[in-house]
Structure formats: structure tokens, C-alpha cells
Design a protein around this motif. Structure first.
Motif, PDB file in Angstrom:
ATOM      1  N   LEU A  23       5.556  82.680  -6.775  1.00 36.59           N
ATOM      2  CA  LEU A  23       6.308  82.102  -6.479  1.00 36.59           C
ATOM      3  C   LEU A  23       5.708  80.538  -6.245  1.00 36.59           C
ATOM      4  O   LEU A  23       4.706  80.992  -5.387  1.00 36.59           O
ATOM      5  CB  LEU A  23       7.928  82.896  -4.919  1.00 36.59           C
ATOM      6  CG  LEU A  23       7.692  84.337  -5.193  1.00 36.59           C
ATOM      7  CD1 LEU A  23       8.469  84.909  -3.946  1.00 36.59           C
ATOM      8  CD2 LEU A  23       8.537  84.108  -7.297  1.00 36.59           C
ATOM      9  N   ILE A  24       6.113  79.738  -6.340  1.00 38.80           N
ATOM     10  CA  ILE A  24       5.707  78.560  -6.221  1.00 38.80           C
ATOM     11  C   ILE A  24       6.614  77.488  -5.370  1.00 38.80           C
ATOM     12  O   ILE A  24       7.811  77.604  -5.588  1.00 38.80           O
ATOM     13  CB  ILE A  24       5.662  78.370  -7.919  1.00 38.80           C
ATOM     14  CG1 ILE A  24       4.101  78.551  -8.480  1.00 38.80           C
ATOM     15  CG2 ILE A  24       5.741  76.272  -7.415  1.00 38.80           C
ATOM     16  CD1 ILE A  24       4.668  79.807  -9.345  1.00 38.80           C
ATOM     17  N   PHE A  25       6.025  77.538  -4.419  1.00 38.04           N
ATOM     18  CA  PHE A  25       6.940  75.985  -3.283  1.00 38.04           C
ATOM     19  C   PHE A  25       6.527  75.009  -3.841  1.00 38.04           C
ATOM     20  O   PHE A  25       4.925  74.601  -3.435  1.00 38.04           O
ATOM     21  CB  PHE A  25       6.670  77.232  -2.199  1.00 38.04           C
ATOM     22  CG  PHE A  25       8.327  78.086  -2.444  1.00 38.04           C
ATOM     23  CD1 PHE A  25       9.699  77.853  -2.783  1.00 38.04           C
ATOM     24  CD2 PHE A  25       7.434  79.446  -2.586  1.00 38.04           C
ATOM     25  CE1 PHE A  25      10.917  79.004  -2.763  1.00 38.04           C
ATOM     26  CE2 PHE A  25       8.382  80.557  -2.560  1.00 38.04           C
ATOM     27  CZ  PHE A  25       9.333  80.369  -2.741  1.00 38.04           C
ATOM     28  N   ASP A  26       7.051  74.160  -2.741  1.00 37.44           N
ATOM     29  CA  ASP A  26       6.153  72.924  -2.120  1.00 37.44           C
ATOM     30  C   ASP A  26       6.295  72.818  -0.825  1.00 37.44           C
ATOM     31  O   ASP A  26       7.203  73.656  -0.193  1.00 37.44           O
ATOM     32  CB  ASP A  26       6.917  71.727  -2.756  1.00 37.44           C
ATOM     33  CG  ASP A  26       7.211  71.084  -4.130  1.00 37.44           C
ATOM     34  OD1 ASP A  26       6.747  71.797  -4.326  1.00 37.44           O
ATOM     35  OD2 ASP A  26       7.279  70.438  -4.619  1.00 37.44           O
ATOM     36  N   ALA A  27       5.092  72.277  -0.243  1.00 41.29           N
ATOM     37  CA  ALA A  27       4.839  72.296   1.505  1.00 41.29           C
ATOM     38  C   ALA A  27       6.109  72.094   2.189  1.00 41.29           C
ATOM     39  O   ALA A  27       6.171  72.528   3.118  1.00 41.29           O
ATOM     40  CB  ALA A  27       3.878  71.713   1.951  1.00 41.29           C
ATOM     41  N   ASP A  28       7.525  71.182   1.965  1.00 43.83           N
ATOM     42  CA  ASP A  28       7.928  70.519   2.672  1.00 43.83           C
ATOM     43  C   ASP A  28       9.402  71.708   2.305  1.00 43.83           C
ATOM     44  O   ASP A  28      10.326  71.577   2.837  1.00 43.83           O
ATOM     45  CB  ASP A  28       8.648  69.241   2.064  1.00 43.83           C
ATOM     46  CG  ASP A  28       9.062  68.831   0.776  1.00 43.83           C
ATOM     47  OD1 ASP A  28       9.309  70.251  -0.089  1.00 43.83           O
ATOM     48  OD2 ASP A  28       9.198  67.542   0.053  1.00 43.83           O
ATOM     49  N   ASN A  29       9.559  72.676   1.378  1.00 44.45           N
ATOM     50  CA  ASN A  29      10.287  73.902   1.186  1.00 44.45           C
ATOM     51  C   ASN A  29      10.772  74.807   2.674  1.00 44.45           C
ATOM     52  O   ASN A  29       9.754  74.653   3.384  1.00 44.45           O
ATOM     53  CB  ASN A  29      10.379  74.963   0.084  1.00 44.45           C
ATOM     54  CG  ASN A  29      10.528  74.233  -1.320  1.00 44.45           C
ATOM     55  OD1 ASN A  29       9.549  74.456  -2.225  1.00 44.45           O
ATOM     56  ND2 ASN A  29      10.601  72.687  -1.207  1.00 44.45           N
ATOM     57  N   LEU A  30      12.051  75.375   2.352  1.00 44.46           N
ATOM     58  CA  LEU A  30      11.857  76.526   3.557  1.00 44.46           C
ATOM     59  C   LEU A  30      12.649  77.245   2.578  1.00 44.46           C
ATOM     60  O   LEU A  30      13.650  77.403   2.382  1.00 44.46           O
ATOM     61  CB  LEU A  30      13.635  76.053   4.562  1.00 44.46           C
ATOM     62  CG  LEU A  30      12.195  74.837   5.545  1.00 44.46           C
ATOM     63  CD1 LEU A  30      13.171  74.195   6.600  1.00 44.46           C
ATOM     64  CD2 LEU A  30      11.612  75.760   6.898  1.00 44.46           C
ATOM     65  N   LEU A  31      12.857  78.486   2.724  1.00 44.21           N
ATOM     66  CA  LEU A  31      13.225  79.974   2.460  1.00 44.21           C
ATOM     67  C   LEU A  31      14.493  80.789   3.148  1.00 44.21           C
ATOM     68  O   LEU A  31      14.373  80.976   4.266  1.00 44.21           O
ATOM     69  CB  LEU A  31      11.893  80.905   1.990  1.00 44.21           C
ATOM     70  CG  LEU A  31      11.523  80.453   0.732  1.00 44.21           C
ATOM     71  CD1 LEU A  31      10.429  79.116   0.777  1.00 44.21           C
ATOM     72  CD2 LEU A  31      10.669  82.329   0.631  1.00 44.21           C
ATOM     73  N   ARG A  32      15.760  81.217   2.595  1.00 39.61           N
ATOM     74  CA  ARG A  32      17.131  81.746   3.447  1.00 39.61           C
ATOM     75  C   ARG A  32      15.823  82.889   3.554  1.00 39.61           C
ATOM     76  O   ARG A  32      14.752  83.452   3.301  1.00 39.61           O
ATOM     77  CB  ARG A  32      17.872  81.683   2.715  1.00 39.61           C
ATOM     78  CG  ARG A  32      18.610  80.303   3.167  1.00 39.61           C
ATOM     79  CD  ARG A  32      20.373  80.858   2.757  1.00 39.61           C
ATOM     80  NE  ARG A  32      20.700  82.334   2.897  1.00 39.61           N
ATOM     81  CZ  ARG A  32      21.993  81.714   3.658  1.00 39.61           C
ATOM     82  NH1 ARG A  32      22.379  80.301   3.558  1.00 39.61           N
ATOM     83  NH2 ARG A  32      22.269  82.748   4.504  1.00 39.61           N
ATOM     84  N   LYS A  33      15.995  83.331   4.391  1.00 38.73           N
ATOM     85  CA  LYS A  33      15.562  84.552   4.936  1.00 38.73           C
ATOM     86  C   LYS A  33      15.508  86.019   3.494  1.00 38.73           C
ATOM     87  O   LYS A  33      14.962  87.302   3.987  1.00 38.73           O
ATOM     88  CB  LYS A  33      15.820  85.217   6.740  1.00 38.73           C
ATOM     89  CG  LYS A  33      17.077  86.310   6.533  1.00 38.73           C
ATOM     90  CD  LYS A  33      17.612  86.596   8.106  1.00 38.73           C
ATOM     91  CE  LYS A  33      18.567  87.536   8.041  1.00 38.73           C
ATOM     92  NZ  LYS A  33      19.132  88.015   8.591  1.00 38.73           N
ATOM     93  N   ASN A  34      16.366  85.967   3.098  1.00 43.77           N
ATOM     94  CA  ASN A  34      16.559  86.909   1.392  1.00 43.77           C
ATOM     95  C   ASN A  34      15.576  86.515   0.660  1.00 43.77           C
ATOM     96  O   ASN A  34      16.250  87.190  -0.349  1.00 43.77           O
ATOM     97  CB  ASN A  34      17.701  87.923   2.020  1.00 43.77           C
ATOM     98  CG  ASN A  34      18.743  86.658   1.368  1.00 43.77           C
ATOM     99  OD1 ASN A  34      18.696  85.323   1.314  1.00 43.77           O
ATOM    100  ND2 ASN A  34      19.812  86.799   0.657  1.00 43.77           N
TER     101      ASN A  34
END
Length: 322
Positions: free
Chosen positions: A133-144
Motif C-alpha cells: 500500500l503506497i502513501f504520502d507522508a502527509d496522509n492519514l488513514l481511517r481505522k478500517n
């Protein structure tokens, strides 16, 4: 004569892209495909390319730790790309596997991902995890987020992108405009494509890929590596799924200067992608052996890449010089 030709050409392009109006209607009245709850918890490597992100990356790592998913099935990898701050230290303290890369002449996300996947392959083996899974450093994920994206992969997805929401919608009119843009992308692109069983596109961050597709490494290093990877995959017969239930938050530019710089980068990157993949997409449309769905996906992606704004500007400007 030239003016008549340009008017005719513009009319033809308008007819060929009328399907976008149908997309908008479908996206408004229909919901995205849903995936049944997964019967198996797959393992995921969360991949983050970060450059001087000490101010925000800790919150992303916290949101990963708070996932309602088996933590033993999640491993975090970070490439600290040409960093001069405490990004690498913060990530190590949070338990991530960190690689520091110093190569100012190739300071681009595509090169950073190439370096990181090479290191993962060398030290762990790409197939040691089921997907990345690819993300940027300023992302936030919902817990699900991981739970929902796992449902998509368990249902057979090879590539999948989640629902991007805006983290700083109310910071300025620029960030608000970006938020509206991404909401429009869901309604007018991602959602109708899933309704029709077509492929959608990867958009920067918040997406996943099966490890088997990375066995040969990562070779997408254009300015818009996400678009390049999309085209590489769809011209190989793969589809990008959209999982609307997998929601994450992305920080958007809040000043015109940053937004214009980003947009110029996107334009240059997309033009490079169009030059590289237009022929393959056209081949997919007209090749006799292509299946109907493959033809439709290639047709859609050709006009997704087609530089419509540049085309319109040229058609509007040329008559003034005649």
C-alpha cells in the motif's frame, strides 16, 4: 479552410468524449461496487516515500498503528529521500524499516519508490508480503482502511485505490478547490468506472498493488509515476479497482504558488505519459484480438490522458494567426 477543419476536429473530439457526461450521471445515481468481507487477512507492506516530513509523518504512523487489522500482518517501510531533517529517526523510533537515500539528481517520488522496492526485494523478498500500500507522508488513514482494502484484494483485485478525502479542506480556497476536485473525480471517474466494470486510474497515493506485479521491480519514474504505472498496467490487461469504503485523508496545497507548481508538474508528466502510451492504448482499442472490455478501458484511458486543455487552446489560438 483551416478554420473549418479545426471546427470539425473539435466537434469530433466532443462526440468521442461524450461518454464522460454518461459517467457523471452514473456516478450521481449509482454507488460503487462493494466487496464482501474478507475470509482471510492478507499481509501488507505500507510504503512511504518521504522528504523532510518530520512535521507530519508521525501522525501517519499513528494512524497506521490504530488500524483495526491484525498488526502482525502490517509492515511499514519508509524511504527517507534526500532528507535533511529527523524524518528517518522519527520513523525508526515508530518501528518502521527505514532506508535513507541520497541522490539529489534524481529527487523524485518515482526514483524513491524504485530504490525502496529494490531494498525490500533484496532484504525481505517482494513476495514476503501479499501486497503493498503506497502513501504520502502527509496522509492519514481511517481505522478500517486496511480492513476494507483487504476485502478488495481478497475478492481478486490486483490493484486498488481507496477514497481520497481532504485533510485541510477549510484551510484556504485553494485547498477547498482541491477537495471539490477529488470529490468530482469520485463521482465522474472512479465510481462510474466500477459500475461499468472498467478500470479506474491510480491517483498519487492511497493505493495498493499485489506483490506479484512488483517482482520485476519498479520502473515508473516520470513526473507522474502514478499515471505511468496506471498505463503500464492497463495496457497489460490489468484493471485498477476502486474501494470507496477504504477512506484516507490527504493534505492539499493551500496557496496558488504551490498549486500552480504542482499542476505544471502534473501537466508535464501526463504529456510524457501520453507520448509513451497513446500508441499502446490505440492498439488496445483497434487490435482484433482485444476483448470488448479491454477496448473500452483503452478507449477511456486514451481520452483520460488526451491533452484536451492544450488541444482546445490550440484550436482557439490558431484562427487568430490565420
Amino acid at each position: 479552410m483551416i478554420l473549418k477543419f479545426l471546427v470539425t476536429l473539435t466537434a469530433i473530439v466532443s462526440v468521442l468524449t461524450f461518454f464522460r457526461a454518461i459517467y457523471t450521471v452514473l456516478g450521481f445515481f449509482f454507488r460503487s461496487k462493494t466487496f464482501p468481507p474478507a475470509k482471510k487477512a492478507l499481509s501488507y507492506g505500507i510504503v512511504i516515500a518521504a522528504r523532510n516530513e518530520e512535521a507530519v509523518i508521525g501522525r501517519l504512523l499513528d494512524s497506521i498503528r490504530r488500524q483495526d487489522y491484525d498488526p502482525s500482518k502490517i509492515k511499514v517501510f519508509v524511504v527517507a529521500d534526500n532528507c535533511t531533517d529527523r524524518t528517518a529517526q522519527i520513523c525508526r523510533e515508530a518501528g518502521a524499516t527505514v532506508y535513507e537515500r541520497v541522490d539529489p539528481s534524481h529527487a523524485r517520488k518515482g526514483y524513491a519508490l524504485q530504490y525502496l522496492f529494490d531494498k525490500i526485494k533484496q532484504d525481505f523478498g517482494i513476495d514476503s508480503l501479499d501486497a503493498y500500500l503506497i502513501f504520502d507522508a502527509d496522509n492519514l488513514l481511517r481505522k478500517n482502511f486496511v480492513t476494507e482494502i483487504n476485502a478488495a484484494f481478497s475478492a481478486g483485485a490486483e490493484l486498488c485505490i481507496g477514497y481520497r478525502a481532504t485533510k485541510n479542506f477549510d484551510e484556504s480556497f485553494v485547498s477547498a478547490a482541491y477537495g471539490i476536485h477529488f470529490m468530482r473525480s469520485v463521482q465522474a471517474l472512479h465510481r462510474p468506472r466500477t459500475v461499468l466494470g472498467l478500470s479506474t486510474h491510480i491517483a498519487g497515493t492511497g493505493w495498493g498493488v499485489r506483490s506479484s506485479l512488483l517482482r520485476g521491480g519498479w520502473d515508473c519514474t516520470y513526473l507522474t509515476e502514478d499515471t505511468q504505472f496506471t498505463m503500464k498496467c492497463v495496457t497489460s490487461g490489468l484493471r485498477v479497482e476502486f474501494c470507496e469504503a477504504a477512506e484516507f485523508y490527504d493534505e492539499q496545497p493551500h496557496t496558488l504558488r504551490i498549486a500552480l507548481r504542482q499542476r505544471l508538474r502534473w501537466i508535464k508528466g501526463r504529456l510524457c505519459c501520453f507520448a509513451s502510451y497513446a500508441g499502446k492504448l490505440l492498439s488496445g482499442i483497434f487490435r482484433p484480438s482485444s476483448r470488448p472490455r479491454t477496448r473500452a478501458i483503452c478507449y477511456d484511458m486514451f481520452f483520460y490522458l488526451f491533452p484536451g486543455g492544450l488541444f482546445t487552446a490550440l484550436c482557439s489560438t490558431v484562427p487568430a494567426f490565420i
